[in-house]
Enzyme design. Structure first.
Site, mmCIF file in Angstrom:
data_model
loop_
_atom_site.group_PDB
_atom_site.id
_atom_site.type_symbol
_atom_site.label_atom_id
_atom_site.label_comp_id
_atom_site.label_asym_id
_atom_site.label_seq_id
_atom_site.Cartn_x
_atom_site.Cartn_y
_atom_site.Cartn_z
ATOM 1 N N LYS A 158 0.810 -1.224 0.000
ATOM 2 C CA LYS A 158 0.000 0.000 0.000
ATOM 3 C C LYS A 158 0.845 1.277 0.000
ATOM 4 O O LYS A 158 0.414 2.314 -0.487
ATOM 5 C CB LYS A 158 -0.969 0.005 1.175
ATOM 6 C CG LYS A 158 -2.121 -0.964 0.971
ATOM 7 C CD LYS A 158 -3.279 -0.647 1.898
ATOM 8 C CE LYS A 158 -4.498 -1.470 1.556
ATOM 9 N NZ LYS A 158 -4.379 -2.875 2.017
ATOM 10 N N GLU A 176 -9.406 7.183 3.696
ATOM 11 C CA GLU A 176 -10.282 6.230 4.377
ATOM 12 C C GLU A 176 -9.434 5.052 4.793
ATOM 13 O O GLU A 176 -8.405 4.782 4.193
ATOM 14 C CB GLU A 176 -11.368 5.759 3.407
ATOM 15 C CG GLU A 176 -10.934 4.636 2.446
ATOM 16 C CD GLU A 176 -9.860 5.038 1.418
ATOM 17 O OE1 GLU A 176 -9.662 6.254 1.215
ATOM 18 O OE2 GLU A 176 -9.228 4.134 0.831
ATOM 19 N N SER A 211 1.520 -9.877 -0.939
ATOM 20 C CA SER A 211 1.237 -8.438 -0.809
ATOM 21 C C SER A 211 1.583 -7.848 0.550
ATOM 22 O O SER A 211 1.781 -6.634 0.654
ATOM 23 C CB SER A 211 -0.235 -8.169 -1.134
ATOM 24 O OG SER A 211 -1.075 -8.963 -0.323
HETATM 25 C C1 LIG Z 1 -5.170 -3.855 1.669
HETATM 26 C C2 LIG Z 1 -4.479 -5.111 1.378
HETATM 27 C C3 LIG Z 1 -4.882 -5.947 0.317
HETATM 28 C C4 LIG Z 1 -6.094 -5.687 -0.522
HETATM 29 O O1 LIG Z 1 -6.077 -4.524 -1.272
HETATM 30 P P1 LIG Z 1 -5.844 -4.541 -2.859
HETATM 31 O O2 LIG Z 1 -6.185 -3.164 -3.270
HETATM 32 O O3 LIG Z 1 -6.783 -5.566 -3.432
HETATM 33 O O4 LIG Z 1 -4.439 -4.907 -3.092
HETATM 34 C C5 LIG Z 1 -4.119 -7.070 0.042
HETATM 35 N N1 LIG Z 1 -3.042 -7.392 0.783
HETATM 36 C C6 LIG Z 1 -2.634 -6.624 1.821
HETATM 37 C C7 LIG Z 1 -1.422 -7.047 2.582
HETATM 38 C C8 LIG Z 1 -3.333 -5.465 2.150
HETATM 39 O O5 LIG Z 1 -2.916 -4.723 3.188
#
Ligand SMILES: *Cc1c(COP(=O)(O)O)cnc(C)c1O
Length: 390
Positions: A92, A114, A373
């Protein structure tokens, strides 16, 4: 990122996307579009972005061959793109940094955002501290109770967290409040939206900032293995980490793209076309068109909508979307802990489960890149609860 074909001038990806907002927001969006177009044409903007990506976020994140995981599964080879190693522990921050730099360029020193679980709020508060900006984060009262550590983190970083008690008191209500604040204070304020959702130009802009993930992964694959992967697998909440890793591979037609949703918030797998937060996309709604309430063990996947470009990729068949249950995600979570010594966030645990399932049915010479992610420190309480640990 500067040779894009979609969206079109109006922000459409085929029938998806657009700007479904009240008149009062149109000029703010137009100003943002202009500023972003100017930034795109300015090499110094991207130099600063790249430099902070390197020195502050710690990019490039590694592409790591998960040998023990792959051996345990006994099929295709699984390689992880390690966004969990980015500063603040998830992807993010890439988008928060890009939009923070854009806001500064626009002369706006007040940021509203948000947050659901708090991850985007933390990334935004981090960038605001770095760039010396005022930061106000709207968060549903329910989420504030569930995510006290992230509320504390944001405060440590100098942000003000404003509780939202309207509606279901969660993420979608926090987005409404952030938009309301933006409309009222637009002269001084930028709205730093956290995923590839919302009205144009957000889905395009957030994708562009996050596509650093896919550009690195593509270069790293070619440099290390002299080939591209057969599959890319990523989890989808709003869709930003998936869009970020998919985008630079869109023209590589031998690379199959798979998005993994959470079973009870699977907008693409079971949703219907609708409009939410200014964009037309697949959406979870009841037969009267009311937005459904969703649930996922992974806080970041708990959103009833999805980015419009994913709807386009689904319809065109360029990407495929599947859904994974909470229990299956927990299985993916434990598998990665045990085999690789990596504690993943619950969101990519959905993708881990699916990548493992996919790998099992493929021959050994096939390669899957899985976008890890984020890291799992934020989710330990939830996992302990699910495992019955006190
Ligand atoms: C917020 C988040 C997501 C989901 O958000 P996307 O916009 O779909 O990427 C996925 N993985 C992590 C670690 C997050 O913090």
């Amino acid at each position: 990122m500067r040779d894009r074909e979609l969206p079109d001038e109006q922000g459409y990806f085929g029938p998806w996307g657009g700007k479904f907002v009240p008149e009062t927001l149109m000029s703010a969006l137009a100003e943002l579009e202009r500023a972003y177009a100017e930034a795109c044409a300015d090499a110094s903007f991207w130099q600063e972005f790249d430099s902070l990506c390197h020195h502050y976020i710690g990019r490039p994140t590694p592409l790591y061959f998960a040998r023990r995981l792959s051996e345990r599964i006994g099929g295709a080879q699984i390689i992880l793109k390690r966004e969990d190693l980015a500063h603040t522990g998830a992807h993010k921050i890439n988008n928060a940094l890009g939009q923070g730099l854009l806001a500064r360029r626009m002369g706006k020193r007040r940021i509203v955002a948000e947050t659901g679980a708090g991850q985007h709020g933390v990334a935004t508060a981090t960038v605001c501290a770095l760039l010396e900006m005022e930061c106000i984060v709207y968060m549903g009262v329910e989420d504030i109770h569930r995510q006290q550590m992230n509320v504390f983190r944001m405060k440590l970083l100098g942000a003000e967290v404003r509780p939202v008690s309207s509606g279901s008191r969660t993420l979608k209500d926090a987005i409404n409040e952030a938009i309301r604040d933006w409309v009222t204070n637009v002269r001084t304020t930028h709205y730093l939206l956290g995923s590839v959702v919302g009205p144009h130009p957000y889905p395009m802009m957030v994708r562009d900032f996050q596509s650093i993930i896919g550009r690195e992964a593509r270069e790293q694959m070619l440099a290390t293995y002299q080939r591209l992967p057969d599959y890319i697998v990523a989890c989808v909440g709003g869709g930003s980490n998936a869009m970020g890793i998919f985008y630079p591979f869109l023209n590589d037609h031998g690379v199959k793209l798979i998005g993994v949703e959470a079973y009870h918030s699977a907008s693409l797998t079971v949703g219907e076309p609708g409009v939410l937060h200014g964009t037309r996309s697949y959406l979870l709604q009841d037969k009267h068109g009311q937005v459904s309430s969703t649930h996922s063990i992974a806080p970041g996947l708990d959103y009833p909508g999805v980015g419009p470009e994913h709807s386009y990729l689904k319809d065109s068949g360029r990407a495929e979307y599947v859904a994974v249950t909470d229990d299956q995600a927990l299985e993916g979570f434990q598998m990665l802990c045990e085999t690789e010594g990596i504690i993943p966030a619950l969101e990519p645990s959905h993708a881990i489960y699916y990548a493992a399932l996919l790998a099992k049915g493929l021959p050994r010479e096939k390669v899957i890149v899985m976008n890890l992610s984020g890291r799992g420190d934020k989710d330990l309480e939830i996992v302990a609860g699910a495992m019955g640990v006190r």
